[in-house]
Enzyme design. Structure first.
Site, PDB file in Angstrom:
ATOM      1  N   ASP A 223       0.872  -1.174   0.000  1.00 36.50           N
ATOM      2  CA  ASP A 223       0.000   0.000   0.000  1.00 36.50           C
ATOM      3  C   ASP A 223       0.912   1.228   0.000  1.00 36.50           C
ATOM      4  O   ASP A 223       2.132   1.115   0.152  1.00 36.50           O
ATOM      5  CB  ASP A 223      -0.959  -0.021   1.196  1.00 36.50           C
ATOM      6  CG  ASP A 223      -2.162   0.897   0.971  1.00 36.50           C
ATOM      7  OD1 ASP A 223      -2.131   1.715   0.021  1.00 36.50           O
ATOM      8  OD2 ASP A 223      -3.141   0.816   1.737  1.00 36.50           O
TER       9      ASP A 223
HETATM   10  C1  BGC Z   1      -4.998   3.392  -0.157  1.00 37.65           C
HETATM   11  C2  BGC Z   1      -5.162   2.323  -1.212  1.00 37.65           C
HETATM   12  C3  BGC Z   1      -5.102   2.964  -2.573  1.00 37.65           C
HETATM   13  C4  BGC Z   1      -3.794   3.724  -2.710  1.00 37.65           C
HETATM   14  C5  BGC Z   1      -3.636   4.409  -4.050  1.00 37.65           C
HETATM   15  C6  BGC Z   1      -3.742   4.215  -0.385  1.00 37.65           C
HETATM   16  O1  BGC Z   1      -3.651   5.250   0.542  1.00 37.65           O
HETATM   17  O2  BGC Z   1      -4.940   2.791   1.125  1.00 37.65           O
HETATM   18  O3  BGC Z   1      -6.385   1.656  -1.044  1.00 37.65           O
HETATM   19  O4  BGC Z   1      -5.224   1.986  -3.570  1.00 37.65           O
HETATM   20  O5  BGC Z   1      -3.723   4.717  -1.692  1.00 37.65           O
HETATM   21  O6  BGC Z   1      -4.521   5.449  -4.202  1.00 37.65           O
END
Ligand code: BGC
Length: 688
Positions: A223
């Site tokens: 993530d």
């Molecule tokens: C979120 C993810 C997301 C990623 C890209 C992160 O902060 O937890 O779910 O896919 O950002 O936007």
């Protein structure tokens, strides 16, 4: 590849290095033209493709994941994946960062709308169907957030304390189903820690369980690195792609390999996974905008199939004639999708008031004028102040306070009232109890005043819930005559609500989460940051003390009354269940029954198959959902035979002491019907 190239290959690139097209997507991998390796584009996508508001491109906003799960329909989830994947393909996106399949453990989690259910069988199977739909286009998915990302407060550091049994049976189960049923091409590891170790640095989770036990062969990405991690440990644990990526990580990897902290074999594995992802998802440049009509009609259908009719005391479907008084800001300014990375910049949002007009239903002009002016004025103010939040949703306008005299006059002029109450939510923060989980005083007064005024004139009131998460309903639900929960219904929401209220569509959604009587009845109530962090509490860890007793598993086993149970939902028709048959074999149990529409209008019926295990042995919940589905559209009098094969593993529980799954011997009971505690049929079988 040189060492430096390998390191660059497994780390996302800076936004300034993105090619000029598709700036609206959130991350890219590094291109290596000399090896024929293209850059891959990654975009969020749990309710549709997330493009930036800065771009002119638009994508279909589908109902939120929480809504989709309430359809209890995997074929529908696959269709949504298929169309979202098609739009991604047309926008030259290679991977959709969805679906989120974390368990809805507590009503206040800010991302519940991005997740499916409190039950892993629903979360895993709806997720798998979505993945199969998207990947059918040659577009990758990223099943997230692996694992135990069940709250947003302190999401980067929170340490989830979970027993091995709860982990296996509840939190990992949905991922296991999804991996085995759909082989997603990527999985995203969560920000949080689990039992003391950041999940991104946990080789047992990523390499032993995910890859070893479940046979996962795709890529694992991190993530979005909001907290610095140990790059060597992340790589060694099994992460293959570092997102969104930084030069420091590239340097860490190069130095790590040189000084022996990183095994080159780990880097080679990661590189080969990135290359494999490219081979699976690279299609050249499409440069052809998607046909958004396809998404629009599906989005409306999904909104209709996901809506849950919670109450109907002789009001719905609405009689064709008469004028409606539409109350509540959300009747004029619907929350179509949630905020944060799941937000979708869509071509339009159909408002309930406009859908009523389109359907030829007269709506009160004075109320319309008042609410429209308020929405226009207040949104301009918010939009100005929130200019920087260009790619995510805007905060909700507060409910408008109305004078009683105005409501009384509206009750005289109109034949019935519709009130819409809405909620949004977003990643990065959890919901509040006051004025969010519990209705605000203004909302409570609005409901009481409208119900009193209309009932005094012998007129009825329908309440539409437009929700990003569940709310308290017990203290006010006796007031309106009908309650229709449409969740976050996507861009066509207004039309769907209108079709459902008027009977053009027959509600067939069933709750995939329970509505407790009160927040503090919820099994995780006190083991969740329900007070705001500003109040000085330390939320370094969350004790999952309720163990496997999440959602209905707790309410049914401990006999705790709920406001609306898991599996609940009304219809405009009735169904009869008959001909139960069960045949237990060594490897599986075959179940069949018939469902017949005994009412006057066509409808679909969702069903669940719940298991009660024999007593003795491990302590077990009173009921556990093992399979679910939905009939096709049945005309009055028509029936369908449902056949389900339950594999023996479905009856197993995880014995922590023995460290293995075990199937108890004895008499098992199957309860058939969507609502766990109101079985329409029951069957028994034995396992020796
Ligand atoms: C979120 C993810 C997301 C990623 C890209 C992160 O902060 O937890 O779910 O896919 O950002 O936007």
């Amino acid at each position: 590849m040189t060492l430096e190239e390998k390191a660059r290959c497994v780390v996302g690139i800076k936004r300034s290095d993105f090619p000029p097209t598709n700036k609206g997507i959130c991350a890219r991998t590094a291109p290596f033209p000399s090896y024929g390796i293209p850059t891959l584009a990654l975009a969020d996508g749990s309710s549709g493709v997330h493009l930036s508001r800065r771009e002119k491109d638009r994508a279909t906003a589908f109902p939120s994941s929480m809504a989709l799960a309430s359809s209890w329909d995997t074929a529908l989830a696959k269709e949504v994946g298929t169309v979202a994947g098609y739009e991604a393909l047309r926008y030259n996106i290679n991977v959709l960062l969805a679906p989120g399949i974390n368990i809805i453990r507590n009503p206040l989690c800010g991302r519940n709308f991005e997740y499916y259910s409190e039950d892993p069988v629903i979360a895993g199977n709806i997720g798998a169907a979505y993945v199969n739909g998207v990947q059918g286009n040659g577009i990758g998915t990223s099943v997230k957030h692996f694992i135990c990302n069940n709250q947003e407060t302190n999401r980067g550091h929170n340490n989830a304390l979970v027993s091995m049994r709860a982990l296996r049976e509840i939190y990992l189960k949905g991922f296991e189903i999804c991996v085995k049923e759909a082989s997603p091409w990527t999985i995203m590891t969560a920000y949080n820690s689990l039992n003391g170790l950041p999940v991104q640095e946990n080789p047992w989770l990523i390499s032993a369980v995910l890859r070893g036990e479940w046979g996962y062969d795709g890529l694992v990405m991190t993530d979005w690195s909001i907290v610095p991690h140990n790059t060597a440990a992340q790589l060694h644990a099994g992460n293959d792609l570092f997102m969104p990526g930084s030069d420091n990580q590239v340097q860490d990897i190069v130095e790590g390999v040189r000084n022996g902290r990183i095994d080159i074999a780990d880097l080679d594995r990661a590189c080969s996974k990135v290359i494999q992802l490219g081979q699976r998802t690279w299609h050249g440049s499409k440069n052809k905008a998607p046909d958004l009509k396809r998404g629009a009609s599906l989005s409306k259908r999904v909104a209709c199939e996901s809506a849950v009719l919670l109450k109907n005391e002789g009001m719905l479907p609405l009689a064709a004639k008469g004028t409606a008084a539409l109350f509540g800001v959300r009747s004029y300014d619907l929350v179509a999708v949630g905020s944060g990375s799941a937000f979708v910049v869509c071509p339009h949002v159909i408002q309930l008031i406009d859908a009523f007009r389109e359907a030829g239903i007269a709506a009160d002009a004075e109320l319309e004028d008042l609410y429209r002016k308020y929405v226009a004025f207040a949104s301009a103010d918010i939009a100005y102040n929130e200019k920087i939040k260009v790619h995510i949703g805007l905060p909700l306008l507060p409910e408008l306070e109305l004078r009683r005299s105005l409501i009384d006059k509206a009750a005289e002029r109109n034949d019935y009232a519709v009130i819409t109450i809405g909620r949004t939510a977003e990643e990065g923060k959890d919901r509040n109890l006051q004025d969010d989980y519990y209705l605000s005083d203004t909302e409570k007064e609005l409901i009481s005043m409208v119900c009193e005024a209309f009932h005094a004139k012998g007129k009825q009131v329908a309440l539409v819930l437009n929700l990003a998460g569940i709310i308290e309903t017990e203290t006010w639900k006796d007031q309106p005559d009908a309650i229709l929960n449409v969740w976050l219904p996507g861009q066509e929401g207004g039309t769907a609500v209108c079709d459902l209220l008027t009977g053009k569509a027959n509600p067939s959604g069933r709750l995939a989460v329970s509505f407790p009587v009160d927040y503090f009845d919820c099994p995780s109530a006190y083991n969740f940051p329900f007070e705001h962090p500003e109040e000085g509490k330390n939320y370094d860890f969350t004790d999952y003390a309720e163990d496997i007793y999440v959602g209905y598993r707790y309410y049914c086993t401990k006999g705790v009354k709920v406001s609306y149970p898991f599996g609940y939902g009304l219809s405009y028709t009735t169904f009869e269940y008959a001909m139960p048959k069960v045949k237990a074999g060594k490897k599986s149990v075959s179940v069949s029954f018939t469902v017949r529409n005994t009412g006057a209008v066509p409808g679909k019926e969702a069903y669940g198959i719940y298991l009660t295990a024999p007593s003795g042995g491990l302590d077990k919940p009173a009921l556990e959902l093992k399979a679910f589905g939905k009939t096709r559209m049945l005309s009055p009098g028509e029936s369908e035979i449902v056949r389900v094969e339950l594999p023996a593993e479905a009856f197993a529980s995880f014995n922590e002491e023995a460290g293995e799954w075990q199937i108890a011997r004895g008499k098992y009971t199957l309860s058939i019907g969507a609502e766990a505690e109101k079985p329409r049929l029951m069957m028994e079988f034995k396992r020796n």
